[in-house]
Design an enzyme around this catalytic site. Sequence first.
Site: not given
Length: 445
Positions: A134-136, A295
């Site tokens: 997941h991008h989180c 990120n």
Amino acid sequence: MKLLSPLDQMFARMEAPRTPMHIGAFAVFDLPKGAPRRFIRDLYEAISQLAFLPFPFDSVIAGGASMAYWRQVQPDPSYHVRLSALPYPGTGRDLGALVERLHSTPLDMAKPLWELHLIEGLTGRQFAMYFKAHHCAVDGLGGVNLIKSWLTTDPEAPPGSGKPEPFGDDYDLASVLAAATTKRAVEGVSAVSELAGRLSSMVLGANSSVRAALTTPRTPFNTRVNRHRRLAVQVLKLPRLKAVAHATDCTVNDVILASVGGACRRYLQELGDLPTNTLTASVPVGFERDADTVNAASGFVAPLGTSIEDPVARLTTISASTTRGKAELLAMSPNALQHYSVFGLLPIAVGQKTGALGVIPPLFNFTVSNVVLSKDPLYLSGAKLDVIVPMSFLCDGYGLNVTLVGYTDKVVLGFLGCRDTLPHLQRLAQYTGAAFEELETAALP
């Protein structure tokens, strides 16, 4: 306990069944000489037994929407590490179809947010590995660094295994959240103050990324999407890219942006949908990250020169914009960059949740991101990495994403599109190669 940063929380909240917010990659390996028939299964069993994934891949998201944090758990290897097979003899097309289906399936948000698939059945003594997270939990650079940590330049070395970082249980959750709330409030005030002073100047003058965002045209790339994904791939040789960059006093990334811009111009002309205004791309730029930041990338909007027929003139326009955009971002503090990213993503996140993102004006047409894996050949238990193809995410209004990864002497471009709304995606990849050749011919004596 570690908190999700504001940007990480934003990616978690944007998760929806039609728009899963994971990123990933698939890699193709050559079997070692003399490898036994059980090589892939033995590798699968070895990986399943390794605690090789660090924070936050040993954690789940807990807490409320206002202050989410990572809670450490014990991942179940049998769930996260999977063995798949293509009907032999599996072709590259068969592999692409499988990876498209795997990438179309959302992650379970109640579990650690990653999956790894080993894929056998390929022809030519090869096998594949597909990884998504997941991008989180990871950004593009973090994902590449994670994959790189499993690999080695030594053909004889076993798979890499990082030791998980324990959070410890000796903390008072209420105290941690209270301290974090105060810290975030102070950082927010500081960031807003810095950004207020910078944004006014960022709007002015030539090659403004802010003004480019405000003049972005709507295209077939900017529609409502569903969860079904299509992948197309183009491979460019790094020495040829560098030669054009050197001859034009630009960067390799500028050359790639110009090639993608030329491809979009041809693609949209064929559809009868080429707008008068140039298309734009969001170009991520990494910044310094702390221990709590997953990120660590902001970005600026750059024109792709689709309104310019001459390939060298297109490249010159792009280079002037990217030079200014990168300089403005790198002049900001990491705290300001983090909040600048949140402010830029906020209208997309709100539009995604309200269903309005498919109809409101886009801030850019798609993202073009670039990471480097390694200049040297890499191995996994003696199996040589042949190629790695990056895959990102889509959301409403942004039905195309282009991700690049540099490995040895080539740059691989992964074009990810919505299967049902973006026709003939493979043409866009092919036209990028043709546009680069046109630029190369015009730029080199």
